[in-house]
Design an enzyme around this catalytic site. Structure first.
Site, PDB file in Angstrom:
ATOM      1  N   ILE A  20       0.841  -1.204   0.000  1.00 15.87           N
ATOM      2  CA  ILE A  20       0.000   0.000   0.000  1.00 15.87           C
ATOM      3  C   ILE A  20       0.875   1.253   0.000  1.00 15.87           C
ATOM      4  O   ILE A  20       0.587   2.226  -0.706  1.00 15.87           O
ATOM      5  CB  ILE A  20      -0.934   0.020   1.234  1.00 15.87           C
ATOM      6  CG1 ILE A  20      -1.819  -1.241   1.261  1.00 15.87           C
ATOM      7  CG2 ILE A  20      -1.794   1.282   1.268  1.00 15.87           C
ATOM      8  CD1 ILE A  20      -2.782  -1.364   0.114  1.00 15.87           C
ATOM      9  N   ILE A 151      16.557 -14.729   6.573  1.00 13.21           N
ATOM     10  CA  ILE A 151      17.724 -15.303   5.891  1.00 13.21           C
ATOM     11  C   ILE A 151      17.579 -15.175   4.375  1.00 13.21           C
ATOM     12  O   ILE A 151      18.500 -14.785   3.664  1.00 13.21           O
ATOM     13  CB  ILE A 151      17.910 -16.786   6.293  1.00 13.21           C
ATOM     14  CG1 ILE A 151      18.363 -16.885   7.753  1.00 13.21           C
ATOM     15  CG2 ILE A 151      18.907 -17.478   5.368  1.00 13.21           C
ATOM     16  CD1 ILE A 151      18.383 -18.290   8.307  1.00 13.21           C
ATOM     17  N   GLU A 152      16.360 -15.478   3.872  1.00 13.70           N
ATOM     18  CA  GLU A 152      16.191 -15.536   2.421  1.00 13.70           C
ATOM     19  C   GLU A 152      16.259 -14.171   1.733  1.00 13.70           C
ATOM     20  O   GLU A 152      16.469 -14.089   0.530  1.00 13.70           O
ATOM     21  CB  GLU A 152      14.870 -16.244   2.054  1.00 13.70           C
ATOM     22  CG  GLU A 152      13.640 -15.639   2.663  1.00 13.70           C
ATOM     23  CD  GLU A 152      13.192 -16.333   3.939  1.00 13.70           C
ATOM     24  OE1 GLU A 152      11.980 -16.416   4.153  1.00 13.70           O
ATOM     25  OE2 GLU A 152      14.065 -16.764   4.717  1.00 13.70           O
ATOM     26  N   THR A 190       9.071   2.541  20.656  1.00 16.65           N
ATOM     27  CA  THR A 190       9.879   2.728  19.439  1.00 16.65           C
ATOM     28  C   THR A 190      11.060   1.761  19.354  1.00 16.65           C
ATOM     29  O   THR A 190      11.746   1.726  18.337  1.00 16.65           O
ATOM     30  CB  THR A 190      10.429   4.167  19.371  1.00 16.65           C
ATOM     31  OG1 THR A 190      11.327   4.375  20.473  1.00 16.65           O
ATOM     32  CG2 THR A 190       9.320   5.193  19.418  1.00 16.65           C
ATOM     33  N   LYS A 225      12.270  11.376  18.566  1.00 17.97           N
ATOM     34  CA  LYS A 225      13.034  10.297  19.217  1.00 17.97           C
ATOM     35  C   LYS A 225      13.495   9.275  18.182  1.00 17.97           C
ATOM     36  O   LYS A 225      14.658   8.867  18.149  1.00 17.97           O
ATOM     37  CB  LYS A 225      12.150   9.633  20.277  1.00 17.97           C
ATOM     38  CG  LYS A 225      12.845   8.517  21.052  1.00 17.97           C
ATOM     39  CD  LYS A 225      11.884   7.920  22.078  1.00 17.97           C
ATOM     40  CE  LYS A 225      12.528   6.774  22.827  1.00 17.97           C
ATOM     41  NZ  LYS A 225      11.581   6.140  23.777  1.00 17.97           N
ATOM     42  N   GLY A 355     -11.763 -20.568  -8.554  1.00 18.26           N
ATOM     43  CA  GLY A 355     -10.983 -21.537  -7.776  1.00 18.26           C
ATOM     44  C   GLY A 355     -10.645 -22.742  -8.632  1.00 18.26           C
ATOM     45  O   GLY A 355     -10.831 -22.735  -9.846  1.00 18.26           O
ATOM     46  N   CYS A 382     -14.920 -17.251 -13.696  1.00 13.04           N
ATOM     47  CA  CYS A 382     -14.058 -18.397 -14.032  1.00 13.04           C
ATOM     48  C   CYS A 382     -14.732 -19.702 -13.604  1.00 13.04           C
ATOM     49  O   CYS A 382     -15.718 -20.100 -14.210  1.00 13.04           O
ATOM     50  CB  CYS A 382     -12.671 -18.214 -13.409  1.00 13.04           C
ATOM     51  SG  CYS A 382     -11.418 -19.261 -14.183  1.00 13.04           S
ATOM     52  N   GLY A 384     -16.627 -20.124 -11.190  1.00 13.29           N
ATOM     53  CA  GLY A 384     -17.998 -19.729 -10.843  1.00 13.29           C
ATOM     54  C   GLY A 384     -18.905 -19.755 -12.049  1.00 13.29           C
ATOM     55  O   GLY A 384     -20.054 -20.226 -11.988  1.00 13.29           O
ATOM     56  N   HIS A 509     -11.333 -13.041 -15.736  1.00  9.91           N
ATOM     57  CA  HIS A 509     -11.309 -12.421 -14.411  1.00  9.91           C
ATOM     58  C   HIS A 509     -11.376 -10.896 -14.557  1.00  9.91           C
ATOM     59  O   HIS A 509     -10.341 -10.222 -14.627  1.00  9.91           O
ATOM     60  CB  HIS A 509     -10.017 -12.787 -13.672  1.00  9.91           C
ATOM     61  CG  HIS A 509      -9.942 -14.208 -13.238  1.00  9.91           C
ATOM     62  ND1 HIS A 509     -10.244 -14.601 -11.946  1.00  9.91           N
ATOM     63  CD2 HIS A 509      -9.609 -15.336 -13.911  1.00  9.91           C
ATOM     64  CE1 HIS A 509     -10.098 -15.912 -11.845  1.00  9.91           C
ATOM     65  NE2 HIS A 509      -9.708 -16.394 -13.025  1.00  9.91           N
ATOM     66  N   GLU A 511     -11.986  -8.749 -12.386  1.00 10.51           N
ATOM     67  CA  GLU A 511     -11.489  -8.047 -11.177  1.00 10.51           C
ATOM     68  C   GLU A 511     -10.052  -7.566 -11.328  1.00 10.51           C
ATOM     69  O   GLU A 511      -9.627  -6.630 -10.637  1.00 10.51           O
ATOM     70  CB  GLU A 511     -11.615  -8.958  -9.945  1.00 10.51           C
ATOM     71  CG  GLU A 511     -10.685 -10.157  -9.888  1.00 10.51           C
ATOM     72  CD  GLU A 511     -11.228 -11.418 -10.559  1.00 10.51           C
ATOM     73  OE1 GLU A 511     -10.735 -12.522 -10.243  1.00 10.51           O
ATOM     74  OE2 GLU A 511     -12.125 -11.298 -11.409  1.00 10.51           O
TER      75      GLU A 511
END
Length: 532
Positions: A20, A151-152, A190, A225, A355, A382, A384, A509, A511
């Protein structure tokens, strides 16, 4: 102008909203007239999220050029209206595969292949977007998934450290951290932010700007701060408080001068603050939308992120129809003939969700039958749409054993069948019918009216199975019309029952192409029907 690069990293915990913030930065720079792209680097070893269960990673977002990506690309596109591609979504798996393929090809001339420099060089090459030299871009925003200390993600951090030195003032690092509130002590803390920045500094990266994710307002002394402990200018410490809507975030960031701080760090004159009239008009509509419309999402994934783009598309369409879309998840595994009326009670419309696989499909079929018989606006996407087709075949055409060959290979009435070009494919990842394809609309149909009387549209797909054309004539004779056809493959893309208030299924799709300033016409039409 020389191209500028913004790196967005996260600390303390994951899911703080880096996507975002990245999208908001992109929107604010766009408003200043700059050409922007946003890319996501994910540290997991999968080549892409296409084979990941939605419970693992939320929805899989598909780009126009047919690449399965992280759902954050949906935020990028919805906020900015840009069209992302496969080059906007990179994983550790893709990086390593590229390097290993080159090694096998002999491109490294017998050298020992190492994380530094070979992996980091490939990461840098992609961060600089060297695969797309023709791009006319002013800013490239790069979000790195995961949390500092993972780590990755270490090779990505090393690549950013090197690029900061190479690019000088043409690069800025924005670090998003968390400032928790301890209820018992009634205090904001903080220390986690300080530790996160210290870890980043230990990797050789000094953040230029800190975005503090918080549930409570931070006063100037708290910001001071953080600034003094983290070696960051006070004007470069901004807070990201909880907002009533994610679409308020760019305005909040602009008020605090996030875009201005970035430009000062890069050495560009700040100039006037853009008015962003279209965005503010949208937010005004959102605040004024008080009447509610209740829409059910019939699916099997009880997880907000699993249907993220559908949820946002419905919310956006609601706002532009001056209503607040209240979304209710209805688990299709729990729907039976006996309880369907109770499960869908009070809903003014339903979306039969996409799905894969057998689980929950009978509930979707029962829901589609109930809404068809009771004339409740219904939107199938799809899988659906395929369930709406199977329901119609069973209950109107009288083929009680009708099914999809995905669920029952031996069904004698495979009204949904595997696409011909998919039949010899054995690999799972990235092998479906993916990306944008053309669809020709039938004049006079409801979808034709919804699209503003266009005859040729382009929408994104993600499927292996399709409507079986040998049944088309029978369906149409009995009232379900095939109103959208792919002109190249003669593939049925859209079905509708014209005599119903709104009963439409799409193989694609929609959306994926709904944005804040351009809500998708089918969602607009569907939500409008739900309000009547």
């Amino acid at each position: 102008m020389e191209r500028k690069y913004i790196f967005v990293t996260g600390g303390v915990v994951s899911s703080l909203g880096k996507g975002i913030i990245s999208a908001s930065i992109g929107k604010l720079l766009q408003a200043r007239g700059y050409k922007v792209t946003i890319q996501k680097f994910d540290p997991y070893i999968n080549i892409d999220p296409g084979t990941l269960n939605p419970y693992e990673h939320g929805e899989c977002y598909v780009t126009e050029d047919g690449f399965e990506t992280d759902l954050d690309l949906g935020h990028y596109e919805r906020f900015t209206g840009i069209h992302t591609t496969r080059n906007n979504s990179i994983t550790t798996g893709r990086i390593y595969k590229t390097v290993i393929d080159r090694e096998r090809h002999g491109d490294y001339l017998g050298k020992t292949i190492q994380v530094v420099p070979h992996i980091t060089d490939e990461i840098k090459r992609r961060m600089l977007r060297e695969d797309e030299p023709e791009e006319q871009l002013d800013f490239v925003i790069t979000e790195v998934g995961g949390t500092i200390g993972d780590i990755e993600s270490a090779p990505f951090m090393e690549a950013i450290r090197q690029l900061r030195w190479q690019l000088g003032r043409n690069a800025v690092c924005v670090h998003l951290t968390y400032v928790p509130y301890l209820k018992a002590a009634d205090e904001l803390k903080t220390k986690p932010t300080q530790h996160s920045v210290k870890e980043l500094q230990g990797m050789g990266i000094q953040p230029d700007i800190l975005v503090l994710r918080t549930e409570r307002h931070l006063d100037d002394s708290m910001r001071m701060k953080v600034a003094s402990f983290c070696n960051v200018d006070l004007e470069c410490v901004v807070q990201s408080e909880d907002m009533p809507s994610i679409y308020e975030v760019p305005v909040s960031m602009q008020k605090q001068g996030l875009d201005a701080a970035i430009m000062r760090k890069i050495g560009i004159p700040v100039g006037e603050t853009p008015a962003m009239k279209g965005w503010h008009a949208f937010l005004a509509k959102q605040r004024n939308a008080t009447r509610e419309v209740h829409i059910g999402l019939v699916g099997k994934y009880d997880l907000q992120d699993a249907y993220k783009s559908i949820r946002e598309s419905l919310n956006l369409a609601g706002i532009y129809n001056d209503v607040k879309a209240k979304l209710h998840f209805v688990n299709s595994e729990e729907i039976t003939k006996q309880n369907v009326a109770e499960k869908l009670q009070g809903l003014q419309g339903i979306v039969v969700c996409p799905g894969f696989g057998q689980r929950g499909i009978e509930g979707k079929i029962i829901a589609a039958e109930y809404t068809r018989e009771n004339d409740i606006p219904t939107f199938g996407i799809c899988l659906g749409m395929q369930m709406m087709v199977i329901e119609f075949a069973r209950n109107i055409l009288g083929y009680k054993d009708a099914n999809s060959s995905e669920m029952d290979e031996k069904t004698p009435h495979n009204v949904i069948d595997m696409m011909e070009e998919q039949k010899n494919i054995t690999q799972m990842g990235g092998t479906m019918r993916l990306g944008a394809y053309e669809c020709e609309l039938l004049k006079g149909s409801r979808v034709y009216e919804a699209y503003g009387e266009e005859t040729l549209i382009k929408e994104r797909h993600r499927h292996r199975y399709e409507f079986n054309n040998k049944y088309q004539e029978e369906f149409e004779k009995n009232g379900m019309k095939c109103v959208g056809i792919n002109p190249a493959a003669n593939l049925v893309e859209i079905v509708e029952i014209p005599e119903k208030r709104w009963y439409i299924g799409t193989q694609f799709h929609p959306e994926y192409s709904s944005t804040v300033l351009n809500p998708h016409p089918l969602f607009m039409s569907f939500v409008k029907a739900c309000t009547l």
